[in-house]
Design an enzyme around this catalytic site. Structure first.
Site, PDB file in Angstrom:
ATOM      1  N   GLU A  55       0.866  -1.182   0.091  1.00  0.00           N
ATOM      2  CA  GLU A  55      -0.094   0.113   0.040  1.00  0.00           C
ATOM      3  C   GLU A  55       0.815   1.138  -0.060  1.00  0.00           C
ATOM      4  OE1 GLU A  55      -3.477   1.979   2.864  1.00  0.00           O
ATOM      5  OE2 GLU A  55      -2.080   0.230   3.659  1.00  0.00           O
ATOM      6  N   LYS A  96      -9.277   2.680  -2.324  1.00  0.00           N
ATOM      7  CA  LYS A  96      -9.500   1.808  -1.186  1.00  0.00           C
ATOM      8  C   LYS A  96     -10.918   2.733  -0.603  1.00  0.00           C
ATOM      9  CE  LYS A  96      -7.362   1.288   3.359  1.00  0.00           C
ATOM     10  NZ  LYS A  96      -5.927   1.623   4.132  1.00  0.00           N
ATOM     11  N   CYS A 133      -5.499  -3.174   2.120  1.00  0.00           N
ATOM     12  CA  CYS A 133      -5.279  -3.094   3.455  1.00  0.00           C
ATOM     13  C   CYS A 133      -6.758  -3.335   4.413  1.00  0.00           C
ATOM     14  CB  CYS A 133      -4.437  -1.904   4.173  1.00  0.00           C
ATOM     15  SG  CYS A 133      -3.889  -2.323   5.785  1.00  0.00           S
ATOM     16  N   LYS A 146      -0.610  -9.719  16.256  1.00  0.00           N
ATOM     17  CA  LYS A 146      -1.097  -9.483  15.023  1.00  0.00           C
ATOM     18  C   LYS A 146      -1.044 -10.234  13.943  1.00  0.00           C
ATOM     19  CE  LYS A 146      -2.651  -5.782  12.522  1.00  0.00           C
ATOM     20  NZ  LYS A 146      -2.105  -4.634  12.402  1.00  0.00           N
ATOM     21  N   VAL A 161      18.392  -3.109  34.243  1.00  0.00           N
ATOM     22  CA  VAL A 161      17.908  -3.838  33.220  1.00  0.00           C
ATOM     23  C   VAL A 161      17.585  -3.255  32.110  1.00  0.00           C
ATOM     24  CG1 VAL A 161      15.747  -4.026  34.253  1.00  0.00           C
ATOM     25  CG2 VAL A 161      16.480  -6.046  33.096  1.00  0.00           C
ATOM     26  N   SER A 213      18.464  -0.125  30.840  1.00  0.00           N
ATOM     27  CA  SER A 213      19.622   0.194  30.015  1.00  0.00           C
ATOM     28  C   SER A 213      20.338  -0.841  29.105  1.00  0.00           C
ATOM     29  CB  SER A 213      20.469   1.482  30.617  1.00  0.00           C
ATOM     30  OG  SER A 213      21.165   0.433  31.637  1.00  0.00           O
TER      31      SER A 213
END
Length: 543
Positions: free
Chosen positions: A45, A113, A149, A181, A295, A297
């Site tokens: 797209e 679209k 999409c 997703k 943790v 960084s």
């Protein structure tokens, strides 16, 4: 029925680079026709403009740029190929999101679209008018329908294509990643294929664009709803499908079903890709970050090295009187493991200079968070100065849990250009650290095991100010990502006092998040494009 040789061009475009994107289309098709003279090359797209172009679409010259690109493509593309690609197209006062087909040195079809998303990160109704008609054309004897999409997420556009005689649907996408997703896409497209009784080819963009990451994963679905071919996720590439309409049950061949990554691996790849493209597309020489021995960084450094290589990463430890020897040692050890440039610059003299300058203003007051914030701001000044001098992007290291409740300092640890972990809750940070260590030595184990601390005061621990992170992150997910009210969250069994305190902090700290750097989006509701709340508001906390 005829057969087609389809190339899914899973391209990483650059928003606004019409010349560059157009040349990449030409190069891709030139390679394709050396393999199949009549190749059907399908791009994502808005290929020519990149996605999302945002308010570039409002520029008066957008129509001219699109026209110039299309003229160049029609003149220079091999006439035997069928090229399907997306672009914005103006017609009178209306702008449309279009999929065009170029063949024989002509633009032979255009589809507009129909379904324009206007939720989460999408603002398409701000820019585009909806199309109203299906588009089905004969490509080498196959009746091929087009959609773009969001059209696939609604029933009508696919049904309209079927009614217009489509035997195969090509769906062009710029679909951004969030956790889970891929399964959503597969399930949805499979359902549309069964409803329309034709196979669907889903081609998706790949790459990072500001806070969005597009994960590719282009795939093909049979009319029965079976996903039979899929390209890798998070990788740019050209993936061939052979389509034969006479093989109704298995019309696709030529591409295997790529093994999908689990969610932790996919999240890691999204972070790495997002950092790499943001740094490279914006032409930074490299990155610099404060490596505290903590943790967050440590994970940020690991992502940066995987994205850019150790030679483009600088880590700076900035100790103060409250910094433990363990932190100093662990920062040095990780830098050595990863082979990055590691500097140690004490903030003690900067802090003392600031305090001397502020002595009169602070006279008669007691020590509070002001002094803690000043430490963070000394570090921010150092990092931004290194950035200015060397042309490096400052990576901030705050996670989503901290950003949600304001456990951060404006112009201090929030100073920088890109927050790698902005959408990663603290509990996910720990999971990602453990995952990265399975790929090879990276993060010292005691960095993961020790209780989190900002080390801005003696014996300070995060849980002195916040609920335990496993509790905090559950509350935040329900409030920020699921929009649950305080009472609904409490009804799940959460402590009332914890819920009310956390929700109050989230609402009060919108002003900080508005001034925070952007960062990679990996959840359904990230701070930034997804969630836009007013700073000044009479809304009651937690409603």
């Amino acid at each position: 029925m005829a057969s087609l040789n389809i190339l899914m061009a899973q391209m990483n475009t650059l928003v606004g680079d019409f010349d560059g994107n157009t040349q990449r289309v030409l190069d891709t098709v030139a390679r394709a026709v050396t393999r199949h003279e009549k190749a059907v090359v399908v791009f994502p797209e808005l290929t020519l403009s990149g996605y999302p172009p945002e308010d570039l679409l409002l520029r008066p010259s957008i129509a001219l740029r699109v026209s110039q690109s299309l003229d160049k493509l029609c003149a220079e593309l091999p006439p035997s190929a069928w090229v399907v690609l997306g672009y914005p197209r103006r017609d009178g006062n209306a702008l449309y999101n279009v999929a065009g087909v170029i063949h024989g040195n002509e633009l032979v079809a255009e589809y507009r679209k129909q379904s324009l998303p206007n939720y989460q990160v999408f603002d398409e109704k701000r820019y585009f008018a909806p199309g109203t008609e299906p588009c089905v054309l004969d490509i080498e004897g196959v009746q091929v329908g087009l959609s773009i999409c969001e059209d696939i997420w609604e029933i009508e556009p696919t049904a309209d294509a079927a009614e217009a005689g489509a035997e195969l649907l090509l769906n062009l996408n710029s679909s951004p990643y969030h956790r889970g997703k891929r399964d959503e896409r597969w399930k949805l497209v499979a359902e549309r294929a069964r409803q329309a009784a034709f196979p669907i080819v889903y081609v998706n963009q790949v790459g990072g664009q500001d806070e969005l990451v597009f994960d590719g994963g282009s795939f093909a679905v049979t009319a029965e709803g079976e996903v039979v071919a899929a390209a890798p996720g998070f990788e740019e590439g050209e993936y061939w499908l052979d389509y034969d309409g006479d093989r109704e049950n298995q019309p696709f061949s030529g591409l295997a079903l790529s093994e999908p990554p689990d969610e932790i691996e996919a999240t890691w790849k999204a972070l790495v890709l997002g950092v790499r493209d943001y740094v490279n597309k914006n032409r930074f020489k490299g990155v610099v970050l404060g490596l505290s021995g903590g943790v967050d960084s440590a994970l940020t450094l690991a992502v940066a090295v995987d994205a850019l290589g150790p030679e483009r990463v600088e880590a700076v430890m900035m100790p103060f009187r409250y910094t433990s020897q363990m932190s100093v040692e662990d920062a040095a050890e990780q830098s050595d493991i990863l082979g990055v440039s590691h500097k140690v610059i004490s903030i003690e003299p900067l802090y003392e200079a600031f305090m001397a300058s502020l002595a009169e203003e602070f006279a008669g007051t007691s020590v509070d968070t002001t002094e803690e914030n000043l430490q963070a701001r000394c570090r921010g000044v150092l990092l931004m100065s290194i950035s200015n001098k060397k042309g490096y992007l400052v990576l901030t290291t705050g996670n989503k849990s901290e950003m949600a409740v304001g456990y951060s300092t404006l112009y201090g640890d929030m100073a920088g250009g890109f927050d790698v972990l902005k959408d990663c809750p603290k509990t996910l940070v720990f999971d990602l650290c453990r995952y990265r260590n399975t790929l090879g030595p990276c993060i010292p184990q005691r960095v993961i095991d020790r209780p989190p601390s900002a080390e801005l005061a003696p014996d300070q621990k995060d849980e002195d100010s916040l609920p335990p992170y496993d509790v905090l992150d559950q509350i935040l997910e329900m409030y920020v990502e699921q929009d649950m009210s305080a009472e609904a969250i409490i009804a799940t069994g959460m402590d009332r006092e914890d819920v009310q305190r956390v929700l109050r902090l989230v609402d009060l700290n919108e002003y900080k998040r508005r001034q925070a750097p952007i960062g990679v989006r990996i959840t359904r509701r990230g701070f930034g494009r997804d969630r836009r709340y007013p700073i000044t508001s009479g809304w009651r906390i937690g409603e």
